[in-house]
Scaffold this motif. Structure first.
Motif, PDB file in Angstrom:
ATOM      1  N   GLY A  62       0.817  -1.208   0.000  1.00  0.00           N
ATOM      2  CA  GLY A  62       0.000   0.000   0.000  1.00  0.00           C
ATOM      3  C   GLY A  62       0.848   1.254   0.000  1.00  0.00           C
ATOM      4  O   GLY A  62       0.560   2.226  -0.709  1.00  0.00           O
ATOM      5  N   ARG A  63       1.909   1.243   0.788  1.00  0.00           N
ATOM      6  CA  ARG A  63       2.820   2.391   0.815  1.00  0.00           C
ATOM      7  C   ARG A  63       3.504   2.575  -0.532  1.00  0.00           C
ATOM      8  O   ARG A  63       3.741   3.697  -0.975  1.00  0.00           O
ATOM      9  CB  ARG A  63       3.863   2.219   1.906  1.00  0.00           C
ATOM     10  N   ALA A  64       3.831   1.461  -1.183  1.00  0.00           N
ATOM     11  CA  ALA A  64       4.507   1.526  -2.483  1.00  0.00           C
ATOM     12  C   ALA A  64       3.575   2.028  -3.580  1.00  0.00           C
ATOM     13  O   ALA A  64       4.038   2.424  -4.642  1.00  0.00           O
ATOM     14  CB  ALA A  64       5.064   0.153  -2.852  1.00  0.00           C
ATOM     15  N   ARG A  65       2.282   2.021  -3.312  1.00  0.00           N
ATOM     16  CA  ARG A  65       1.311   2.548  -4.275  1.00  0.00           C
ATOM     17  C   ARG A  65       0.837   3.950  -3.902  1.00  0.00           C
ATOM     18  O   ARG A  65       0.063   4.555  -4.630  1.00  0.00           O
ATOM     19  CB  ARG A  65       0.097   1.629  -4.333  1.00  0.00           C
ATOM     20  N   GLY A  66       1.293   4.460  -2.765  1.00  0.00           N
ATOM     21  CA  GLY A  66       0.834   5.754  -2.268  1.00  0.00           C
ATOM     22  C   GLY A  66       1.471   6.931  -2.976  1.00  0.00           C
ATOM     23  O   GLY A  66       2.213   6.785  -3.955  1.00  0.00           O
ATOM     24  N   ASP A  67       1.173   8.104  -2.440  1.00  0.00           N
ATOM     25  CA  ASP A  67       1.649   9.351  -3.043  1.00  0.00           C
ATOM     26  C   ASP A  67       3.170   9.466  -3.035  1.00  0.00           C
ATOM     27  O   ASP A  67       3.751  10.035  -3.951  1.00  0.00           O
ATOM     28  CB  ASP A  67       1.046  10.556  -2.312  1.00  0.00           C
ATOM     29  N   ASP A  68       3.804   8.948  -2.002  1.00  0.00           N
ATOM     30  CA  ASP A  68       5.260   9.041  -1.902  1.00  0.00           C
ATOM     31  C   ASP A  68       5.934   7.723  -2.298  1.00  0.00           C
ATOM     32  O   ASP A  68       6.998   7.379  -1.797  1.00  0.00           O
ATOM     33  CB  ASP A  68       5.684   9.453  -0.503  1.00  0.00           C
ATOM     34  N   ALA A  69       5.326   7.018  -3.242  1.00  0.00           N
ATOM     35  CA  ALA A  69       5.815   5.697  -3.643  1.00  0.00           C
ATOM     36  C   ALA A  69       7.264   5.748  -4.124  1.00  0.00           C
ATOM     37  O   ALA A  69       8.068   4.900  -3.750  1.00  0.00           O
ATOM     38  CB  ALA A  69       4.926   5.110  -4.736  1.00  0.00           C
ATOM     39  N   GLY A  70       7.595   6.717  -4.935  1.00  0.00           N
ATOM     40  CA  GLY A  70       8.955   6.811  -5.458  1.00  0.00           C
ATOM     41  C   GLY A  70       9.983   6.954  -4.356  1.00  0.00           C
ATOM     42  O   GLY A  70      11.036   6.312  -4.386  1.00  0.00           O
ATOM     43  N   ASP A  71       9.673   7.793  -3.373  1.00  0.00           N
ATOM     44  CA  ASP A  71      10.593   7.998  -2.249  1.00  0.00           C
ATOM     45  C   ASP A  71      10.742   6.727  -1.424  1.00  0.00           C
ATOM     46  O   ASP A  71      11.845   6.353  -1.031  1.00  0.00           O
ATOM     47  CB  ASP A  71      10.105   9.133  -1.347  1.00  0.00           C
TER      48      ASP A  71
END
Length: 75
Positions: free
Chosen positions: A42-51
């Motif tokens: 879920g975090r990897a798909r979120g707004d800050d995924a690239g970071d």
């Protein structure tokens, strides 16, 4: 041949879960492990995924480098 390669790949991924210490941290509770992995996804798909992905990649590379230098499994 593809089945053998897929099996090897899945075993290697399981090894990473073990190497990271997640099996011991969760007392080998598969529901907890799965929930944690879902959270990461879920975090990897979120707004800050690239970071997040860049941070995880740096940490992983550093751990692999440390492991190869010391000959130990670095968590």
């Amino acid at each position: 041949m593809q089945r053998r390669e897929r099996t090897r790949h899945l075993i290697e991924l399981g090894g990473l879960v073990q190497k990271a210490g997640l099996v011991e941290l969760t007392d080998d509770d598969r529901a907890t492990l799965y929930g944690a992995l879902l959270d990461l996804a879920g975090r990897a798909r979120g707004d800050d995924a690239g970071d997040a992905l860049a941070l995880w990649k740096r940490r992983g590379k550093r751990a692999f480098d440390t492991e190869s230098e010391t000959g130990e499994n670095a968590p």
